[in-house]
Design a protein around this motif. Sequence first.
Motif, PDB file in Angstrom:
ATOM      1  N   ALA A   1      65.845  34.371  73.143  1.00  0.00           N
ATOM      2  CA  ALA A   1      66.776  33.306  72.768  1.00  0.00           C
ATOM      3  C   ALA A   1      67.530  32.878  74.009  1.00  0.00           C
ATOM      4  O   ALA A   1      68.061  33.717  74.751  1.00  0.00           O
ATOM      5  CB  ALA A   1      67.736  33.794  71.694  1.00  0.00           C
ATOM      6  N   SER A   2      67.640  31.548  74.213  1.00  0.00           N
ATOM      7  CA  SER A   2      68.276  31.044  75.431  1.00  0.00           C
ATOM      8  C   SER A   2      69.024  29.758  75.144  1.00  0.00           C
ATOM      9  O   SER A   2      68.655  28.995  74.262  1.00  0.00           O
ATOM     10  CB  SER A   2      67.225  30.801  76.515  1.00  0.00           C
ATOM     11  N   ASN A   3      70.155  29.563  75.844  1.00  0.00           N
ATOM     12  CA  ASN A   3      70.874  28.292  75.834  1.00  0.00           C
ATOM     13  C   ASN A   3      71.507  28.101  77.206  1.00  0.00           C
ATOM     14  O   ASN A   3      71.187  28.833  78.165  1.00  0.00           O
ATOM     15  CB  ASN A   3      71.903  28.245  74.704  1.00  0.00           C
TER      16      ASN A   3
ATOM     17  N   ALA B   1      68.997  34.175  66.048  1.00  0.00           N
ATOM     18  CA  ALA B   1      69.966  34.059  67.145  1.00  0.00           C
ATOM     19  C   ALA B   1      70.999  33.006  66.777  1.00  0.00           C
ATOM     20  O   ALA B   1      70.756  32.127  65.952  1.00  0.00           O
ATOM     21  CB  ALA B   1      69.261  33.674  68.443  1.00  0.00           C
ATOM     22  N   ARG B   2      72.179  33.114  67.388  1.00  0.00           N
ATOM     23  CA  ARG B   2      73.220  32.102  67.244  1.00  0.00           C
ATOM     24  C   ARG B   2      73.979  31.982  68.542  1.00  0.00           C
ATOM     25  O   ARG B   2      74.016  32.905  69.360  1.00  0.00           O
ATOM     26  CB  ARG B   2      74.170  32.440  66.099  1.00  0.00           C
TER      27      ARG B   2
ATOM     28  N   GLU C   1      73.126  25.421  70.408  1.00  0.00           N
ATOM     29  CA  GLU C   1      72.208  26.193  69.583  1.00  0.00           C
ATOM     30  C   GLU C   1      71.073  26.745  70.433  1.00  0.00           C
ATOM     31  O   GLU C   1      70.409  26.011  71.159  1.00  0.00           O
ATOM     32  CB  GLU C   1      71.657  25.306  68.463  1.00  0.00           C
ATOM     33  N   PRO C   2      70.811  28.059  70.391  1.00  0.00           N
ATOM     34  CA  PRO C   2      69.778  28.666  71.250  1.00  0.00           C
ATOM     35  C   PRO C   2      68.367  28.284  70.798  1.00  0.00           C
ATOM     36  O   PRO C   2      68.135  27.954  69.637  1.00  0.00           O
ATOM     37  CB  PRO C   2      70.034  30.157  71.077  1.00  0.00           C
ATOM     38  N   LYS C   3      67.439  28.355  71.801  1.00  0.00           N
ATOM     39  CA  LYS C   3      66.023  28.140  71.542  1.00  0.00           C
ATOM     40  C   LYS C   3      65.337  29.495  71.478  1.00  0.00           C
ATOM     41  O   LYS C   3      65.615  30.379  72.286  1.00  0.00           O
ATOM     42  CB  LYS C   3      65.394  27.292  72.633  1.00  0.00           C
TER      43      LYS C   3
ATOM     44  N   GLY D   1      79.035  30.040  73.943  1.00  0.00           N
ATOM     45  CA  GLY D   1      78.735  31.331  74.540  1.00  0.00           C
ATOM     46  C   GLY D   1      77.259  31.595  74.542  1.00  0.00           C
ATOM     47  O   GLY D   1      76.474  30.863  73.920  1.00  0.00           O
ATOM     48  N   PRO D   2      76.813  32.638  75.288  1.00  0.00           N
ATOM     49  CA  PRO D   2      75.383  32.995  75.336  1.00  0.00           C
ATOM     50  C   PRO D   2      74.907  33.424  73.959  1.00  0.00           C
ATOM     51  O   PRO D   2      75.696  33.791  73.094  1.00  0.00           O
ATOM     52  CB  PRO D   2      75.344  34.146  76.343  1.00  0.00           C
ATOM     53  N   PRO D   3      73.599  33.394  73.765  1.00  0.00           N
ATOM     54  CA  PRO D   3      73.071  33.709  72.434  1.00  0.00           C
ATOM     55  C   PRO D   3      73.362  35.145  72.012  1.00  0.00           C
ATOM     56  O   PRO D   3      73.431  36.059  72.831  1.00  0.00           O
ATOM     57  CB  PRO D   3      71.568  33.462  72.575  1.00  0.00           C
TER      58      PRO D   3
END
Length: 705
Positions: free
Chosen positions: A566-568, A517-518, A522-524, A488-490
């Motif tokens: 935070a992004s993934n 963030a989670r 794993e988000p950046k 899922g999104p961060p």
Amino acid sequence: MGSRPLVRQESSPKHWLQGRASQGIQGEAVPGHGSSWAPLVVLGEDSASHWSRREPPVTLGEARAWAQRQRELSGSPAGAQAEEPSSEFSLVEVMKGEPVALNCTALGSHDHFVLEWFLVSAAEPKGPKSSIQLPFHFTGGETALGLDSRGRLVLPEAQVGDEQHSVCVVRGGAASTEATTELRMFAKPEATEVFPNKGILSVVDDSTQEIATCHSRNGNPAPQITWYRNGQRLRVPMEVNTEGYMTSRTVREASGLQSLTSTLYLRLRKADRDASFHCSVSYHLPTGRRGRLDSPAFHLTLHYPTENVDFWVGSPSTTEGWVREGDSVQLFCRGDGNPSMEYVFFRLQDKQEDVLKTNLEGNLTLEGVQRGQSGTYGCRVEDYDAAEDAVLSKTAELRVAYLDPLELSTGEELSLHLGNSTTVNCSVRGLPTPALRWTKDFVPLGNGPTLSLSSITFDSAGTYVCEASMPTVPLLSRTQSFNLLVQGPPQLSVEETQPQTEGGWREGEEVRLVCSARGYPEPKLSWSQLGGSPAEPALRGQGWVSSSLTLKVTSALSREGVSCEASNAHGKKQHVFHFGSVAPQTAQAGVAVMAVAVSVGLLLLVVAAFYCMRRKARPGCCQRGEKGAPPPGEPQLSHSGSERPEQTGLLMGGASGGGRHGSGGFGDEVGEGPDTLREGGSSGGGVGQPPRAQAQADLSMSSQC
């Protein structure tokens, strides 16, 4: 008193001792009768005395007859012979080897008395008033008897041969008194010895059998022997019978001491197989006391047939009788007969005995048992002396517990999107029936083979474990697990930092911003300002990563803010940190103004220096009031000597003016004509322009040159 004794040797068939005491008479001797006895005559109460010969003692009658003859010789009245003397009796008890002293003292005050000692044998018949009533034995050997200065009969070391009666006779005129002393000697026997029967005694026999023989040596008087079984006294008679009796035999040793031997006979029972036997010797001591010496305890080796058989499954096993598959199992068989008979181990299959092993130890080991070895096992004792109704075999059930590996309906890793639901099944096969339960991070989730997950969140991610166990077999269990990944999104979380002072942030204060963030993947994490730390797992766990940024607060940051993103693959999320109004710091503002002023002053000095260098190179350039400039290429005319003082004065005036009015002097240094220079020098303030305007005019002139 204190005179030396006078001794005369005379003969007599017996050995006797006479001591005579007389007050005021010295050197008087008692005449003899021509026989071969050896009396010892002592004159004086304190005289020393000793034995002159060693011979067997006299009888009591002979002692009295000798005393009568002495009375006749001493001129006693004829009627004194018929006077009956009085007598006393005493008993002295000592241990063997102890010294003995027998007293005999005349009572009252006597002008003349005679003290006589006699060792009396037991051969004399009982007299009408004789106190010597107890029989005794005399060996006839020599004795170390002696008299001390007080008239006491002394034995340095009492021995068995000294057990006899000693008679003390005291005569004073026609009257006489005698005292008899019996000496009894006691000897403690040696340590008790027992010799048990070392053979195998059968309990099947209906008659008595010899159990053991007990010895007590060199005691006096003869000791007594008592037998014990398990600490309880055996009251067996001396007469022979079918249940039990004992025999005794006493022997007098050459030393005069006595030894006792006792033998025990009993009819044995099976209960005597573990019985403890021993004998105890009781012996006499002075003053009526008794001592006791016990022998070491011993056991008998009995032969008895088997009556019962025990058969069981040994370790490792449980209270329910289960053993784990793959373990080594021991089977034990024990019969209650002795000696041990032959044991036969077998397994029952279709009601037939399949013999596994035969031995005398009664043990059988099954290495690495498998589930197929469950069944009925048995043991039989081959005892041909057992009764016909005795049960000589026994069986037991061997149950092998097993548990196969668990199987999950999903793989080792399961990936689901945020908000989805799923069901996971856990299947198992084992015996006895295993119990299943689910856990996550050691937290129980429920029992049973099915795990249901609905509306999962990021918190649902983690490792799920299915565990199978058997309550009846505690050491048998298995586990299987899978890892749940939630995509899922961060999800963003920030930590706001409060200002250090009340009322808001101040210019230049340091602040630390944390962004967590989670999500999956794993988000950046990124920052709008430089200096952010790399993302790393957060202390809060559960898939969180965090990054921090440390910077100083400024008005520009207050207006623009600092953003964290935070992004993934499923999206991004951003947060902007704001600081509100930022108050300037007074001390820092004054420092900034001073720095600016110093910078401007340095710039003006550089420009002035550059201007002067150009002016020296071109004297006519940029001078005020000149109509024109010298033609190019024409050499510059040098000033006359008369002009130098004037110019020097003008320069000094400008310098002094600068000293009084600050920057006005720098503006004068870049003026255009002589009049201007003199005016400046006289007024000290230039043309009345402010310093900043003067500097701009100087810069303009420099650019024209």
